[in-house]
Design a protein around this motif. Structure first.
Motif, PDB file in Angstrom:
ATOM      1  N   SER A   1     -31.334   4.363   2.536  1.00 45.86           N
ATOM      2  CA  SER A   1     -32.700   4.454   2.017  1.00 45.86           C
ATOM      3  C   SER A   1     -33.480   5.455   2.662  1.00 45.86           C
TER       4      SER A   1
ATOM      5  N   ASN B   1     -36.946   4.042   3.288  1.00 44.73           N
ATOM      6  CA  ASN B   1     -37.018   3.100   4.669  1.00 44.73           C
ATOM      7  C   ASN B   1     -37.067   3.858   5.921  1.00 44.73           C
TER       8      ASN B   1
ATOM      9  N   ALA C   1     -39.784   3.863   8.753  1.00 39.44           N
ATOM     10  CA  ALA C   1     -39.431   3.610  10.355  1.00 39.44           C
ATOM     11  C   ALA C   1     -39.754   4.625  11.014  1.00 39.44           C
TER      12      ALA C   1
ATOM     13  N   ASP D   1     -29.063  -1.683  13.330  1.00 38.63           N
ATOM     14  CA  ASP D   1     -29.485  -1.393  11.828  1.00 38.63           C
ATOM     15  C   ASP D   1     -29.355   0.189  11.604  1.00 38.63           C
TER      16      ASP D   1
ATOM     17  N   VAL E   1     -30.865   2.209   9.726  1.00 39.42           N
ATOM     18  CA  VAL E   1     -32.367   2.797   9.643  1.00 39.42           C
ATOM     19  C   VAL E   1     -32.669   3.029  10.887  1.00 39.42           C
ATOM     20  N   HIS E   2     -32.758   2.124  12.081  1.00 32.81           N
ATOM     21  CA  HIS E   2     -32.939   2.332  13.216  1.00 32.81           C
ATOM     22  C   HIS E   2     -32.089   3.324  14.054  1.00 32.81           C
TER      23      HIS E   2
ATOM     24  N   THR F   1     -38.084  -1.037  12.861  1.00 30.92           N
ATOM     25  CA  THR F   1     -37.508  -1.906  11.713  1.00 30.92           C
ATOM     26  C   THR F   1     -38.702  -2.974  11.458  1.00 30.92           C
ATOM     27  N   TRP F   2     -40.189  -2.598  11.991  1.00 32.74           N
ATOM     28  CA  TRP F   2     -41.154  -3.284  11.838  1.00 32.74           C
ATOM     29  C   TRP F   2     -41.272  -3.674  10.213  1.00 32.74           C
ATOM     30  N   TYR F   3     -41.126  -2.847   9.438  1.00 37.46           N
ATOM     31  CA  TYR F   3     -41.364  -2.877   7.876  1.00 37.46           C
ATOM     32  C   TYR F   3     -40.562  -4.254   7.256  1.00 37.46           C
ATOM     33  N   GLN F   4     -39.412  -4.465   8.168  1.00 36.82           N
ATOM     34  CA  GLN F   4     -38.423  -5.401   7.594  1.00 36.82           C
ATOM     35  C   GLN F   4     -39.155  -6.878   7.710  1.00 36.82           C
ATOM     36  N   PHE F   5     -40.075  -7.182   8.467  1.00 38.35           N
ATOM     37  CA  PHE F   5     -40.792  -8.161   8.743  1.00 38.35           C
ATOM     38  C   PHE F   5     -42.091  -8.511   7.980  1.00 38.35           C
TER      39      PHE F   5
END
Length: 427
Positions: A161, A164, A168, A357, A359-360, A422-426
């Motif tokens: 994505s 995303n 990130a 991840d 994205v990471h 990856t903060w947005y995943q939390f």
């Protein structure tokens, strides 16, 4: 052998797109690949809807630069930072971040900001070498601050994505701003007489006028300030995709430029020509790297890399350290977009196999490669900043090293603290 052949062609000066295609054609028989089976692939690749964002963002950058909107952004930065010691260096960093939030291109950011903020920095007592070094380093924000063309390429070719990826990259971008501003605060004590900027009488009067008329400065800059808000706000709120945001930004920037009469019909023609030529160069690279990447897949090169990596170490941290070293080296010799298109599909499967991840890993990969914009022999940012600021490379190197170390510090933080991306995943 494959990568070494490609690097050799690039060192010899073969155009990047041609080099990728030549490697495949030269090895087609050995790889049992029918070249005719790859004929339609370049067109199919560049027909990807996501890639339409690239020429549109480049057009926005040209409109911003030649339409006078960059000067308005710089004026706003000056308005809020005028009371900070050595403010023009901080303005250089912040203006580059704002430009990056609109264009997604590092080199475009260096050229635009160097031609505006760089001129005023030299007038205020900064040496050409230091101005050019800070200009080149701040240009990295054109890639780190979303939207980012290399991240668009990575997302399109790996299947991640793009929204995303943009989210990130926000924290790494902010960290880079803070690190570069801190380095400037320290170096300015050494590069400026008495550690203070010299403000000519005419500029001092202008500063006083700006202080009195802060509201008018903000009002004049409002159209320019609305553009990054429109782009990023629309993407992150889910109202439109990155490509749709690029289209809206292009129409908006064109409308503002025409309505405010910042550019004549002749200027608009040049703007479109520059954007078209820059877009054609990038899309040609994308088209022919698709042939190379398909050949690598048919030869199971990504699988081989994964097997080698997993046999070398089972520790993801050691894997990332090895990848960082390799990507930093590749970034020194390959153009950023080409390196992203080459290494993304090759290394992403191995990273996923380690539980990293995607994205990471995408932000990590792009950060690694874009540092190559400061490291010779390629070092596009250095050469553009050198020309824009009329400096010599020898004058720049002593200062560039400090910002290069700052970039490596941010890279280390991204590597060892995945939550920064990856903060947005939390949430």
């Amino acid at each position: 052998m494959i990568v070494s052949s490609l690097l050799l062609l690039l060192v010899l000066g073969v155009p990047i797109a041609v080099a990728f295609a030549l490697v495949v054609i030269a090895n087609a028989e050995a790889w049992n690949i029918d070249p005719f089976s790859l004929a339609a692939m370049p067109f199919d690749t560049v027909s990807n809807f996501s890639l339409l964002a690239i020429p549109l963002f480049l057009l926005v950058g040209e409109l911003m630069n030649r339409g006078g909107l960059v000067k308005q952004l710089t004026a706003v930065c000056d308005l809020f930072m005028s009371r900070i010691r050595a403010p023009m260096g901080h303005i250089m960093v912040m203006a580059s971040a704002l430009m990056g939030a609109i264009t997604g291109s590092s080199v475009a950011t260096v050229a635009a900001i160097g031609g505006t903020v760089g001129v005023e920095m030299r007038q205020r007592g900064y040496s050409k070498g230091y101005t050019a070094a800070l200009n080149a380093a701040s240009g990295l924000l054109g890639v780190l601050i979303p939207p980012s063309i290399p991240l668009i390429l990575y997302g399109a070719i790996v299947g991640v994505s793009i929204t995303n990826l943009f989210i990130a990259s926000i924290v790494p971008g902010i960290l880079t701003i803070l690190v570069f501003s801190f380095i400037h605060s320290i170096l300015s004590r050494r590069v400026l007489p008495d550690g203070k900027e010299t403000l000519p009488a005419s500029m001092a009067q202008e500063r006083n006028d700006k202080t009195v008329n802060k509201g008018s400065v903000l009002v004049r800059a409002l159209p320019a300030l609305m553009l990054p808000i429109l782009v990023l706000g629309g993407i992150y709120s889910g109202v439109f995709t990155a490509t749709e945001a690029a289209a809206i930004a292009g129409v908006y920037a064109l409308a503002v430029t025409v309505l405010t009469r910042q550019a004549s019909a002749g200027d608009l023609k040049k703007i479109l020509e520059h954007a078209a030529l820059a877009s054609a160069a990038i899309l040609a690279i994308i088209a022919f790297t698709s042939i190379f990447n398909r050949a690598m897949i048919l030869e199971q090169v990504p699988q081989s890399i994964t097997e080698i990596a997993t046999s070398f170490t089972g520790n993801p941290i050691l894997f990332l350290l090895a990848i960082n070293a390799a990507l930093l080296l590749i970034g020194m010799f390959m153009e950023t977009n080409a390196a992203t298109l080459l290494m993304g599909p090759l290394l992403a499967p191995a990273a996923v196999n380690y539980g990293i991840d995607p994205v990471h890993f995408g932000v990590l990969l792009v950060t690694n490669i874009e540092i190559g914009l400061l490291t010779p022999p390629l070092a596009a940012n250095l050469y553009v900043a050198q020309r824009t600021n009329e400096a010599r490379l020898t004058e720049m190197f002593g200062y560039v090293m400090w910002f290069l170390l700052g970039s490596l510090l941010v890279l280390g933080m991204i590597t060892f603290v995945p939550a920064l991306t990856t903060w947005y995943q939390f949430l």
